[in-house]
Design a protein around this motif. Structure first.
Motif, PDB file in Angstrom:
ATOM      1  N   THR A  63      30.984  46.395  35.003  1.00  0.00           N
ATOM      2  CA  THR A  63      32.336  45.925  34.740  1.00  0.00           C
ATOM      3  C   THR A  63      32.608  46.032  33.253  1.00  0.00           C
ATOM      4  OG1 THR A  63      31.615  43.660  34.366  1.00  0.00           O
ATOM      5  CG2 THR A  63      32.101  44.284  36.631  1.00  0.00           C
ATOM      6  N   ASP A  83      34.149  44.815  43.559  1.00  0.00           N
ATOM      7  CA  ASP A  83      34.661  46.049  42.966  1.00  0.00           C
ATOM      8  C   ASP A  83      34.761  47.160  44.007  1.00  0.00           C
ATOM      9  OD1 ASP A  83      34.627  45.237  40.022  1.00  0.00           O
ATOM     10  OD2 ASP A  83      32.560  44.814  40.633  1.00  0.00           O
ATOM     11  N   GLN A 100      40.296  37.671  46.068  1.00  0.00           N
ATOM     12  CA  GLN A 100      40.021  38.510  44.912  1.00  0.00           C
ATOM     13  C   GLN A 100      40.738  38.003  43.655  1.00  0.00           C
ATOM     14  OE1 GLN A 100      37.874  40.887  45.113  1.00  0.00           O
ATOM     15  NE2 GLN A 100      38.176  42.236  43.372  1.00  0.00           N
ATOM     16  N   PRO A 101      40.013  37.883  42.530  1.00  0.00           N
ATOM     17  CA  PRO A 101      40.686  37.513  41.281  1.00  0.00           C
ATOM     18  C   PRO A 101      41.782  38.518  40.929  1.00  0.00           C
ATOM     19  CG  PRO A 101      38.302  37.373  41.054  1.00  0.00           C
ATOM     20  CD  PRO A 101      38.560  38.048  42.359  1.00  0.00           C
ATOM     21  N   ALA A 102      42.873  38.027  40.376  1.00  0.00           N
ATOM     22  CA  ALA A 102      44.029  38.888  40.100  1.00  0.00           C
ATOM     23  C   ALA A 102      43.728  39.983  39.102  1.00  0.00           C
ATOM     24  CB  ALA A 102      45.194  38.027  39.600  1.00  0.00           C
ATOM     25  N   ASP A 103      42.731  39.781  38.232  1.00  0.00           N
ATOM     26  CA  ASP A 103      42.451  40.772  37.189  1.00  0.00           C
ATOM     27  C   ASP A 103      41.281  41.683  37.532  1.00  0.00           C
ATOM     28  OD1 ASP A 103      40.486  38.856  37.046  1.00  0.00           O
ATOM     29  OD2 ASP A 103      40.480  38.725  34.851  1.00  0.00           O
ATOM     30  N   ARG A 104      40.792  41.643  38.779  1.00  0.00           N
ATOM     31  CA  ARG A 104      39.641  42.469  39.155  1.00  0.00           C
ATOM     32  C   ARG A 104      40.067  43.480  40.206  1.00  0.00           C
ATOM     33  NH1 ARG A 104      33.539  40.215  39.698  1.00  0.00           N
ATOM     34  NH2 ARG A 104      32.474  42.239  39.601  1.00  0.00           N
ATOM     35  N   PHE A 105      39.921  44.774  39.892  1.00  0.00           N
ATOM     36  CA  PHE A 105      40.333  45.823  40.822  1.00  0.00           C
ATOM     37  C   PHE A 105      39.282  46.020  41.902  1.00  0.00           C
ATOM     38  CE2 PHE A 105      40.700  50.136  42.396  1.00  0.00           C
ATOM     39  CZ  PHE A 105      42.071  50.250  42.606  1.00  0.00           C
ATOM     40  N   ARG A 113      49.103  44.809  44.475  1.00  0.00           N
ATOM     41  CA  ARG A 113      47.795  44.226  44.181  1.00  0.00           C
ATOM     42  C   ARG A 113      46.960  45.181  43.348  1.00  0.00           C
ATOM     43  NH1 ARG A 113      46.086  40.069  47.931  1.00  0.00           N
ATOM     44  NH2 ARG A 113      47.531  39.795  49.682  1.00  0.00           N
ATOM     45  N   ARG A 114      45.934  44.642  42.717  1.00  0.00           N
ATOM     46  CA  ARG A 114      44.950  45.473  42.023  1.00  0.00           C
ATOM     47  C   ARG A 114      43.868  45.867  43.024  1.00  0.00           C
ATOM     48  NH1 ARG A 114      44.440  46.187  36.919  1.00  0.00           N
ATOM     49  NH2 ARG A 114      42.156  46.028  36.962  1.00  0.00           N
TER      50      ARG A 114
END
Length: 261
Positions: A7, A81, A126-131, A173-174
């Motif tokens: 990451t 991921d 899923q966290p908003a900042d993790r694709f 979404r990411r």
């Protein structure tokens, strides 16, 4: 560890693989772990029944039961991921004159409903900042059906439509949800059957394989079963495409799905 498997904070990337107790799922989980990923594999078999060694976190879970989804989705403790849905249930339709209702229902649950609802649970957690890249493994069997294979083909067709719906929901979404469509796979059961036939006929396994593929997949333009290595490269390709893979269908089927698909 390479940049592709970490990451932005240098921690190993997290991958979830379903159907990881054997076959393609087990092979995919092992390859990801060998590439430096932190892998959680989920399968129905108990850990003692899984071929060793297992260089990843293996968890036994029955994905036909929706109550398992929150725990599986949250196993990463911070998001995923990559998610690879490769769990499959055949219900042995080739060797039975008719599947019972319960068998067909379980096949639909595992093959179609589990990837759909488990993905929804994963995206919700899923966290908003993790694709997150989600790769759904499907089969060209969805394009063909006879009196024996119709329930299985229906489960795969349902999976394709549900996957398309997931991809549309990822617009905001990411995340990206893509499909890998496979032709005749070089799995253990198929290979064992072909080897046994070759032994009875006193023929070479390669020749029996070519005849089998020509008869069972008349549109196939390759003369080999599709190997796990090619599947893994295709999964990584879809993952590496990031958002551009959302809604994408990658056919690794040797043309067996037909010319106009």
């Amino acid at each position: 560890m390479t940049a592709n498997t970490t990451t932005g904070y240098g921690a190993p990337r997290r991958a979830l693989v379903t159907g990881a107790s054997h076959g393609l799922g087990l092979d995919t989980a092992r390859r990801l772990a060998a590439d430096g990923w932190s892998v959680t594999g989920v399968g129905r078999r108990p850990a003692t029944a899984v071929e060793q060694p297992v260089p990843f976190d293996y968890r036994s879970a029955n994905l036909s039961l929706p109550g398992t989804y929150p725990e599986v989705a949250g196993a990463a403790n911070g998001g995923w991921d990559l998610v690879v849905h490769s769990a499959v249930h055949y219900a042995d339709f080739h060797h039975r004159p008719r599947l019972g209702f319960a068998d067909t229902e379980e096949m639909l649950r595992v093959n179609a409903l589990a990837p759909y609802y488990l993905t929804l649970e994963i995206l919700d957690q899923q966290p908003a900042d993790r694709f997150c890249s989600v790769v759904v493994v499907n089969s060209e069997a969805m394009y063909h059906a006879d009196r024996h294979s119709a329930p299985y083909a229906a489960s795969k067709a349902a999976l394709r439509l549900l996957t398309a719906g997931l991809a549309e929901s990822c617009r905001e979404r990411r995340a990206a949800v893509s499909t890998l469509v496979l032709g005749p796979l070089d799995d253990e059961r198929k290979r064992a059957d072909l080897r046994a036939i070759a032994g009875k006929l006193g023929a070479r396994e390669e020749e029996v394989t070519r005849k089998f593929l020509k008869r069972s997949n008349p549109d196939l333009v390759i003369e080999e079963l599709i190997d796990y290595t090619s599947c893994f490269h295709s999964i990584r390709h879809l993952q590496n495409l990031g958002r551009r893979a959302n809604g994408m269908v990658c056919r690794l089927d040797g043309g067996s799905a037909g010319s106009l698909i």
